[in-house]
Design a protein around this motif. Sequence first.
Motif, PDB file in Angstrom:
ATOM      1  N   GLN A 233       0.838  -1.202   0.000  1.00 19.07           N
ATOM      2  CA  GLN A 233       0.000   0.000   0.000  1.00 19.07           C
ATOM      3  C   GLN A 233       0.877   1.258   0.000  1.00 19.07           C
ATOM      4  O   GLN A 233       0.549   2.256  -0.633  1.00 19.07           O
TER       5      GLN A 233
ATOM      6  N   GLU B 171       3.705   5.945  -5.540  1.00 14.82           N
ATOM      7  CA  GLU B 171       3.472   6.121  -6.978  1.00 14.82           C
ATOM      8  C   GLU B 171       2.486   7.263  -7.232  1.00 14.82           C
ATOM      9  O   GLU B 171       2.714   8.112  -8.095  1.00 14.82           O
ATOM     10  N   HIS B 172       1.405   7.298  -6.463  1.00 13.15           N
ATOM     11  CA  HIS B 172       0.412   8.365  -6.625  1.00 13.15           C
ATOM     12  C   HIS B 172       1.005   9.723  -6.265  1.00 13.15           C
ATOM     13  O   HIS B 172       0.752  10.717  -6.954  1.00 13.15           O
TER      14      HIS B 172
ATOM     15  N   GLU C 192       2.077   1.914  -3.491  1.00 16.58           N
ATOM     16  CA  GLU C 192       1.012   2.534  -4.272  1.00 16.58           C
ATOM     17  C   GLU C 192       0.878   4.019  -3.928  1.00 16.58           C
ATOM     18  O   GLU C 192       0.736   4.865  -4.811  1.00 16.58           O
TER      19      GLU C 192
END
Length: 86
Positions: A61, A67-68, A64
């Motif tokens: 998580q 990356e965002h 992720e």
Amino acid sequence: MPFSSEHIAELNLLARFESPSSLAGIKVHSNQADPETVAAAERLYRKGLITQKDGGYLTSQGCEALEHSQKLQGILSSEQTNRLEL
């Protein structure tokens, strides 16, 4: 809803990870880091984004989220000439 100062500290700490992989970790030394960074690491740990309360590695998580955040940073850093008229 605007980003809080706590969110900004968490985003800045996420940005210290080299890449969204579990191969490189960080260590937040409580005797050397500023209190906001120490608190941000603890919050990211409680949220399940990093493996230890003083840094460690990104969880899936956390990868992720990084990356965002990198995409958002790229968007905000770009000098686009096409602007929406408000």
